[in-house]
Design a protein around this motif. Structure first.
Motif, PDB file in Angstrom:
ATOM      1  N   THR A  20       0.813  -1.215   0.000  1.00 41.76           N
ATOM      2  CA  THR A  20       0.000   0.000   0.000  1.00 41.76           C
ATOM      3  C   THR A  20       0.851   1.271   0.000  1.00 41.76           C
ATOM      4  N   GLY A  21       1.706   1.416   1.011  1.00 37.21           N
ATOM      5  CA  GLY A  21       2.562   2.615   1.054  1.00 37.21           C
ATOM      6  C   GLY A  21       1.733   3.883   1.094  1.00 37.21           C
ATOM      7  N   TYR A  89       6.282   2.517  -0.650  1.00 39.14           N
ATOM      8  CA  TYR A  89       6.678   1.204  -1.173  1.00 39.14           C
ATOM      9  C   TYR A  89       7.093   1.233  -2.652  1.00 39.14           C
ATOM     10  N   LYS A  97       1.163  -9.037  -2.494  1.00 37.05           N
ATOM     11  CA  LYS A  97       2.404  -9.455  -1.821  1.00 37.05           C
ATOM     12  C   LYS A  97       2.745 -10.907  -2.129  1.00 37.05           C
ATOM     13  N   ARG A 113      10.344  -5.752   2.617  1.00 40.54           N
ATOM     14  CA  ARG A 113       9.364  -5.388   3.645  1.00 40.54           C
ATOM     15  C   ARG A 113      10.008  -5.050   4.989  1.00 40.54           C
ATOM     16  N   ARG A 114      11.087  -5.774   5.337  1.00 38.49           N
ATOM     17  CA  ARG A 114      11.523  -5.698   6.731  1.00 38.49           C
ATOM     18  C   ARG A 114      12.980  -5.279   6.940  1.00 38.49           C
ATOM     19  N   ASN A 180       4.618   0.869   9.409  1.00 37.15           N
ATOM     20  CA  ASN A 180       6.048   1.184   9.387  1.00 37.15           C
ATOM     21  C   ASN A 180       6.377   2.531  10.016  1.00 37.15           C
TER      22      ASN A 180
HETATM   23  O1  LIG Z   1       1.981  -0.343   3.194  1.00 37.02           O
HETATM   24  C1  LIG Z   1       1.600  -1.523   3.315  1.00 37.02           C
HETATM   25  O2  LIG Z   1       1.602  -2.391   2.428  1.00 37.02           O
HETATM   26  C2  LIG Z   1       1.154  -1.981   4.694  1.00 37.02           C
HETATM   27  O3  LIG Z   1       0.459  -1.000   5.318  1.00 37.02           O
HETATM   28  C3  LIG Z   1       2.372  -2.363   5.496  1.00 37.02           C
HETATM   29  O4  LIG Z   1       2.909  -3.353   4.781  1.00 37.02           O
HETATM   30  P1  LIG Z   1       4.117  -4.214   5.349  1.00 37.02           P
HETATM   31  O5  LIG Z   1       3.622  -4.848   6.622  1.00 37.02           O
HETATM   32  O6  LIG Z   1       4.352  -5.175   4.252  1.00 37.02           O
HETATM   33  O7  LIG Z   1       5.236  -3.233   5.580  1.00 37.02           O
END
Ligand SMILES: O=C(O)[C@H](O)COP(=O)(O)O
Length: 239
Positions: A20-21, A89, A97, A113-114, A180
């Motif tokens: 999403t971002g 993102y 995803k 992602r992390r 995030n």
């Molecule tokens: O921006 C997104 O996709 C979610 O809000 C957070 O996604 P993530 O947990 O993959 O960072």
């Protein structure tokens, strides 16, 4: 001093498992209910607030509105800022995803992602998903992609210059933001090392209370779950 952080309720793209971002998607029905329960849990635990902060994204704004409605506190000042927006993102925004993991591999998606250092592929400025022309970002050099450190820089800058002074002035603060954004703030507040933050996920719609000392350093933190429910991904106690 307490500050309440809350990740927005489930969004329509959380439901569809899409990156999403900065995409401005709204809450799902479940997310609307999560926001309502969050307001009720805060009310039942005797919380009230003087000032609220949120991003420019409707999933966080609406979560805040609903929670404040349940607290009968929609009248308090609400500051909205792009600096509390979700991590950008990049060109992943809108992609599923699971499909992305099939295409690029689980390891690569986990890094995007992390990890704190790795940035997803950047958006091209000609891409319709690039929102420089959106009036809400007028005058802002918006990112084409971000890693967690990029997000942490802008979140901590806003926290330091705008929120900390209010806390020091004794104001009771609620911040409605994103997974995030909150991970970045926790990393800073609790000095969580990069490998520690990589395993931290923030549940949607559950108030997270930080108790701070007079130097705005955390004494402890806890979720206000229903009946003592502690969601998975609880923040590491030792830092
Ligand atoms: O921006 C997104 O996709 C979610 O809000 C957070 O996604 P993530 O947990 O993959 O960072």
């Amino acid at each position: 001093m307490k500050v309440v952080l809350i990740r927005h309720g489930q969004s329509l793209w959380n439901l569809e498992n899409r990156f999403t971002g900065w995409t401005d998607v709204d809450l799902s029905n479940a997310g609307l209910e999560e926001a309502r329960k969050a307001g009720i849990i805060l009310r039942e635990n005797g919380y009230s607030f003087d000032v609220a902060y949120t991003s420019l994204l409707k999933r966080a704004i609406r979560t805040l509105w609903i929670a404040l409605h349940e607290l009968d506190m929609m009248w308090i000042p609400v500051y909205k800022t792009w600096m509390l927006n979700e991590r950008h993102y990049g060109a992943l925004q809108g992609l599923n995803k699971a499909e992305t993991a099939k295409k690029f591999g689980e390891e690569q998606v986990h890094l995007w992602r992390r990890s704190t250092q790795v940035r997803p592929p950047a958006l091209d400025k000609n891409d319709p998903r690039y929102e420089a022309s959106n009036p809400k970002y007028k005058g802002i050099d918006i990112p084409l992609t971000e890693n967690l450190l990029d997000t942490e820089q802008r979140v901590v800058a806003y926290w330091t210059h705008h929120i900390e002074p209010q806390i020091k002035a004794g104001k009771r603060i609620i911040i409605s933001a994103h997974g995030n954004t909150i991970r970045a703030l926790i990393k800073y507040l609790d000095q969580v090392p990069a490998d520690g933050i990589a395993s931290l996920n923030i549940p949607t719609g559950i108030p997270l209370v930080y108790e701070l000392d007079h130097d705005i350093k955390p004494n402890r933190h806890y979720y206000l779950g229903k009946d003592g429910f502690m969601p998975e991904g609880t923040i590491p106690k030792t830092l």
